[in-house]
Write a protein that holds these residues in place. Structure first.
Motif, PDB file in Angstrom:
ATOM      1  N   ILE A 246       2.286   9.848  -5.453  1.00  0.00           N
ATOM      2  CA  ILE A 246       3.413   9.162  -4.828  1.00  0.00           C
ATOM      3  C   ILE A 246       2.865   8.010  -4.173  1.00  0.00           C
ATOM      4  N   SER A 247       3.731   6.580  -4.225  1.00  0.00           N
ATOM      5  CA  SER A 247       3.298   5.542  -3.557  1.00  0.00           C
ATOM      6  C   SER A 247       4.455   5.233  -2.651  1.00  0.00           C
ATOM      7  N   MET A 248       3.985   4.523  -1.651  1.00  0.00           N
ATOM      8  CA  MET A 248       5.136   4.326  -0.436  1.00  0.00           C
ATOM      9  C   MET A 248       4.759   2.981  -0.107  1.00  0.00           C
ATOM     10  N   SER A 249       5.982   2.039   0.181  1.00  0.00           N
ATOM     11  CA  SER A 249       5.872   0.924   0.491  1.00  0.00           C
ATOM     12  C   SER A 249       6.963   0.850   1.762  1.00  0.00           C
ATOM     13  N   THR A 250       6.591   0.443   3.068  1.00  0.00           N
ATOM     14  CA  THR A 250       7.484   0.297   4.297  1.00  0.00           C
ATOM     15  C   THR A 250       7.209  -1.047   4.848  1.00  0.00           C
ATOM     16  N   PRO A 251       8.265  -1.619   5.609  1.00  0.00           N
ATOM     17  CA  PRO A 251       7.962  -2.601   6.616  1.00  0.00           C
ATOM     18  C   PRO A 251       6.952  -1.734   7.723  1.00  0.00           C
ATOM     19  N   LYS A 252       6.179  -2.578   8.194  1.00  0.00           N
ATOM     20  CA  LYS A 252       5.083  -1.948   8.959  1.00  0.00           C
ATOM     21  C   LYS A 252       5.628  -1.338  10.252  1.00  0.00           C
ATOM     22  N   GLN A 253       6.785  -1.388  10.636  1.00  0.00           N
ATOM     23  CA  GLN A 253       7.322  -0.709  11.788  1.00  0.00           C
ATOM     24  C   GLN A 253       7.910   0.697  11.591  1.00  0.00           C
ATOM     25  N   VAL A 254       8.345   0.834  10.269  1.00  0.00           N
ATOM     26  CA  VAL A 254       9.025   1.980   9.868  1.00  0.00           C
ATOM     27  C   VAL A 254       8.266   2.922   8.867  1.00  0.00           C
ATOM     28  N   PRO A 255       6.816   3.437   9.167  1.00  0.00           N
ATOM     29  CA  PRO A 255       6.373   3.997   8.189  1.00  0.00           C
ATOM     30  C   PRO A 255       6.789   5.332   7.998  1.00  0.00           C
ATOM     31  N   MET A 256       6.237   6.350   7.142  1.00  0.00           N
ATOM     32  CA  MET A 256       6.731   7.670   6.927  1.00  0.00           C
ATOM     33  C   MET A 256       6.077   8.483   8.055  1.00  0.00           C
ATOM     34  N   GLN A 257       6.945   9.357   8.398  1.00  0.00           N
ATOM     35  CA  GLN A 257       6.691  10.241   9.763  1.00  0.00           C
ATOM     36  C   GLN A 257       5.415  10.907   9.520  1.00  0.00           C
ATOM     37  N   GLU A 258       4.546  11.225  10.732  1.00  0.00           N
ATOM     38  CA  GLU A 258       3.483  11.651  10.583  1.00  0.00           C
ATOM     39  C   GLU A 258       3.341  12.985  10.160  1.00  0.00           C
ATOM     40  N   GLU A 259       4.367  13.716  10.564  1.00  0.00           N
ATOM     41  CA  GLU A 259       4.610  15.133  10.054  1.00  0.00           C
ATOM     42  C   GLU A 259       4.782  15.230   8.619  1.00  0.00           C
ATOM     43  N   VAL A 260       5.342  14.174   7.936  1.00  0.00           N
ATOM     44  CA  VAL A 260       5.553  14.287   6.468  1.00  0.00           C
ATOM     45  C   VAL A 260       4.152  13.934   5.845  1.00  0.00           C
ATOM     46  N   THR A 261       3.598  13.223   6.039  1.00  0.00           N
ATOM     47  CA  THR A 261       2.299  12.675   5.648  1.00  0.00           C
ATOM     48  C   THR A 261       1.209  13.724   5.720  1.00  0.00           C
ATOM     49  N   SER A 262       1.315  14.312   7.007  1.00  0.00           N
ATOM     50  CA  SER A 262       0.401  15.605   7.228  1.00  0.00           C
ATOM     51  C   SER A 262       0.569  16.691   6.223  1.00  0.00           C
ATOM     52  N   TYR A 263       1.861  16.859   6.039  1.00  0.00           N
ATOM     53  CA  TYR A 263       2.214  17.918   4.994  1.00  0.00           C
ATOM     54  C   TYR A 263       1.670  17.557   3.660  1.00  0.00           C
ATOM     55  N   LEU A 264       1.925  16.318   3.137  1.00  0.00           N
ATOM     56  CA  LEU A 264       1.477  15.937   1.958  1.00  0.00           C
ATOM     57  C   LEU A 264      -0.129  16.222   1.819  1.00  0.00           C
ATOM     58  N   LYS A 265      -0.888  15.722   2.889  1.00  0.00           N
ATOM     59  CA  LYS A 265      -2.407  15.996   3.081  1.00  0.00           C
ATOM     60  C   LYS A 265      -2.637  17.419   2.832  1.00  0.00           C
TER      61      LYS A 265
END
Ligand code: CP
Length: 318
Positions: A193-212
């Motif tokens: 998975i690659s993600m690209s967001t404007p820096k003000q609206v990154p993916m939620q920590e809850e989701v990235t923690s789940y992925l980790k």
């Protein structure tokens, strides 16, 4: 909130609130059932297997696709519907609580499909409902049925999901379909998975923690153009104006727009998805590209997947 691990159909009589409870076998079962629904629609338009069953669609937030496809799905399977697209003409306006509302609709319907602006509200409603509830979107939480539709669309094109490179772009901070899709992709060990967001609206920590926690390979990019030639799936999202302040909206609106020049860099065998509604984040001249599935296949698959879920939840011998 699904049945026991060794049940053939773990959806039967259960609520579906998050993709986190799904196994690979559950997903395969939904895809197989969706294929059956595709054939049914193409050959006969539908049948009567859910005759005398009633679906209550309780949408506290606007919807075009999710609402209409669930209504269509229920009707194509012979069932009836209580269609509330907006609660402004119900007693919610007089102050009736979500808890009481779902208790009441449990007496009228066999299944509830609910959308609500508050994350966690559908999981809470399940505690009070006597009938299964399908989460049709809870604020910036999850949109699990959309994730199944997106995964089904990917599987149909590539014949697999594992091993693919999926690029998610846009306002991932507020986009519940990509929360659910990312978590669902964790079922496939070799997905990238690659993600690209404007820096003000990154993916939620809850989701990235789940992925980790699930050891999913993911990487964040400030500019996605360089990796476009490598991706199999480009998933574009809308800036969710309704979930942000006016000042944040002004900062991020128009900050990414997919156009023909970008799409030219993509592989011949790749696809572009967007669960819609689209505002300006994909230029209209991309719509006619054969890789653009967002206004055609992806929408149509929504009907088949939602028919599949209704059948699996409402009929044991599905
Ligand atoms: N994809 C989706 O959830 O669209 P709607 O908001 O129109 O239901």
């Amino acid at each position: 909130m699904l049945g026991k691990e060794n049940d053939m159909n773990r959806f039967f009589s259960q609520s579906f609130v998050t993709v986190e409870h799904l196994t690979g076998e559950d997903v395969t079962l939904v895809f197989r059932k969706a294929e059956e629904m595709r054939t049914l629609c193409e050959e006969k338009g539908g049948d009567d297997r859910l005759k005398h069953k009633i679906l209550a669609a309780l949408f506290y937030e606007p919807s075009t696709r999710t609402f209409s496809s669930f209504i269509s799905a229920m009707q194509r399977l012979g069932g009836g519907v209580i269609p509330l697209n907006g609660m402004s003409h119900t007693s919610v306006i007089k102050g009736e609580t979500l808890e009481d509302t779902v208790r009441v609709f449990s007496s009228y319907a066999d299944i509830l499909v609910m959308r609500h602006p508050d994350p966690g509200s559908i999981a809470n409603a399940v505690e009070y409902a006597a009938k299964p509830i399908i989460n049709a979107g809870d604020g910036i939480g999850e949109h699990p049925t959309q994730a199944l539709i997106d995964a089904y669309t990917i599987e149909n094109v590539f014949g697999k999901i594992d091993g693919l490179h999926i690029l998610l772009i846009g306002d991932l901070a507020h986009y519940r379909p990509t929360n659910s899709l990312s978590k669902l992709l964790a079922l496939y060990p070799n997905v990238k998975i690659s993600m690209s967001t404007p820096k003000q609206v990154p993916m939620q920590e809850e989701v990235t923690s789940y992925l980790k926690k699930k050891k999913v390979s993911f990487k964040e990019y400030s500019d996605f153009q360089d990796i476009l030639p490598e991706v199999d799936v480009l998933y574009v999202t809308r800036v969710k104006k309704e979930y942000m302040s006016e000042s944040l909206y002004k900062q991020v609106k128009g900050s990414y727009i997919v156009d023909k020049t970008m799409v030219r860099q993509m592989k011949k065998k790749s696809i572009i998805l967007h669960c819609l509604p689209r505002v300006d984040e994909i230029h209209a001249d991309v719509d006619s590209d054969p890789r653009s599935l967002y206004l055609t296949t992806q929408v149509r698959n929504g009907l088949y997947v939602r028919m599949a879920l209704l059948d699996l939840i409402l009929r044991k011998a599905s």
